[in-house]
Design a protein around this motif. Sequence first.
Motif, short mmCIF file in Angstrom:
data_model
loop_
_atom_site.label_atom_id
_atom_site.label_comp_id
_atom_site.label_asym_id
_atom_site.label_seq_id
_atom_site.Cartn_x
_atom_site.Cartn_y
_atom_site.Cartn_z
N LYS A 183 -1.64 3.81 -2.04
CA LYS A 183 -3.15 3.62 -1.90
C LYS A 183 -3.17 3.24 -0.47
CE LYS A 183 -4.01 1.93 -6.43
NZ LYS A 183 -4.94 3.32 -6.66
N THR A 184 -4.50 3.16 0.10
CA THR A 184 -4.78 2.87 1.27
C THR A 184 -5.90 1.30 1.37
OG1 THR A 184 -7.20 3.94 1.15
CG2 THR A 184 -5.11 5.07 1.80
N GLU A 195 -8.44 1.05 2.08
CA GLU A 195 -9.97 1.37 1.47
C GLU A 195 -10.15 1.34 -0.08
OE1 GLU A 195 -8.69 2.98 4.19
OE2 GLU A 195 -10.06 1.81 5.57
N ASP A 196 -8.92 1.60 -0.61
CA ASP A 196 -9.08 1.59 -2.13
C ASP A 196 -8.97 0.24 -2.73
OD1 ASP A 196 -8.57 4.50 -2.18
OD2 ASP A 196 -6.55 4.27 -1.82
N LEU A 197 -8.77 -0.66 -1.90
CA LEU A 197 -8.72 -2.05 -2.47
C LEU A 197 -10.00 -2.69 -2.50
CD1 LEU A 197 -5.32 -3.47 -0.43
CD2 LEU A 197 -5.65 -2.83 -2.54
N ASP A 198 -10.25 -3.59 -3.38
CA ASP A 198 -11.44 -4.15 -3.55
C ASP A 198 -11.41 -5.68 -2.90
OD1 ASP A 198 -13.27 -2.31 -5.60
OD2 ASP A 198 -11.26 -2.57 -6.61
N THR A 239 2.65 2.12 -3.28
CA THR A 239 1.42 2.55 -4.46
C THR A 239 0.87 3.90 -4.24
OG1 THR A 239 -0.10 1.17 -3.68
CG2 THR A 239 1.10 0.12 -5.54
N GLN A 272 -3.86 -4.87 -10.54
CA GLN A 272 -5.22 -4.42 -11.07
C GLN A 272 -5.51 -5.64 -11.63
OE1 GLN A 272 -5.71 -1.20 -13.88
NE2 GLN A 272 -7.61 -0.68 -12.88
N LYS A 325 -13.80 -7.96 2.58
CA LYS A 325 -12.80 -7.73 1.71
C LYS A 325 -11.65 -8.91 1.43
CE LYS A 325 -12.59 -2.58 1.33
NZ LYS A 325 -11.70 -1.37 0.98
N GLN A 338 -10.89 -3.68 -10.89
CA GLN A 338 -10.71 -3.66 -9.40
C GLN A 338 -9.35 -3.70 -8.97
OE1 GLN A 338 -13.09 -7.02 -8.33
NE2 GLN A 338 -14.67 -5.96 -7.47
N TYR A 339 -8.89 -3.37 -7.66
CA TYR A 339 -7.61 -3.60 -7.13
C TYR A 339 -7.69 -4.53 -6.23
CZ TYR A 339 -5.96 0.64 -9.62
OH TYR A 339 -5.85 1.48 -10.71
N LEU A 395 0.90 -1.14 -0.01
CA LEU A 395 -0.06 -0.02 -0.09
C LEU A 395 1.03 1.39 -0.05
CD1 LEU A 395 -2.69 -1.05 2.47
CD2 LEU A 395 -3.03 -0.65 0.16
#
Length: 317
Positions: free
Chosen positions: A228-229, A231-234, A226, A311, A259, A292-293, A223
């Motif tokens: 990202k958090t 929460e950004d992950l699917d 990149t 992705q 998740k 989706q990530y 995370l």
Amino acid sequence: MEGLQLIATGGAQPSRVVTNDDLSRIVDTSDEWIVTRTGIRQRYFCSDEENAATLAIAAARQALERSGLSPEQIGCCVCATLSGPNATPSVACQVQRALGLPENRPALDVNAACSGFVYATAVARGLLLTLGGKYALVVGCEALSRLMDMTDRSTCVLFGDGAGAAIFRLADTPFAATLGARGSDAILTGGPNRAGSAPIQMDGRAVFRFAVEALPRCLHEVLDQTGKTLEDLDWVVCHQANGRILDHCIKHLNADPAKFYRNMDRHGNTSAASIPVALNEMAENGQLVPGQYLACIGFGGGLTWAGMLLQYKGANQ
């Protein structure tokens, strides 16, 4: 950034289903004992005609067909396994021959136990960047039933056989990977089908302590790389070792349990096959949607740990 996108998956299960009740007739255990401690209800074992290579070939063939690619478009083939039927030819070479992949492309096996699929994906990306090519075939496959002492209830209830495969595309896309190792015999085994080899042995408490530290650390590292958090992950797709490990980590991360994909109840611990088997189930069930990530986290024998963030694009996207 030249990262990898997941575009297609495949899977293969052995023909023999082994339930907890089946095992209770072999060792002093019960369905309740196994489920409450592991979350596992059944697993698959290879028949005499099946092995890690036959499963790998079936899963890889399915992934290639779903990708819409020709064998000539595959730039490399990397298989993750610790239970291949032969020291040589490698499982990857057997896949290359069966699928008719070009002979001027690398094919090799990687042994990082339960982290193997993520290790193999990182190796495949490096091969594409070094030698050229756009698409990689990565397989995780195991026949752990060949390595077990069926009188040891601390291990024989945990493991299963299976294979999962993935086609990745090199692309300018968010991607991150982290890999590590710490030499330890907390999980120990000899080689498959070798005279005098030791069956799988495991220090369950040591492995639990290691796993609940390694999983969140790997996730945070990819995370951070990149930006990202969580929460950004699917999806977060972890090695399916034990339900208690996932429960502990989800609570520690204060994360949404929905998740975190789970299928250890149906497959048990399939080591290097664990993550790609899960990815294939998700794709078949429509749970993977283009765009989706995903974070994939592996941890296990070696000791090894590995994580990646990528992705899912799907074929023809």
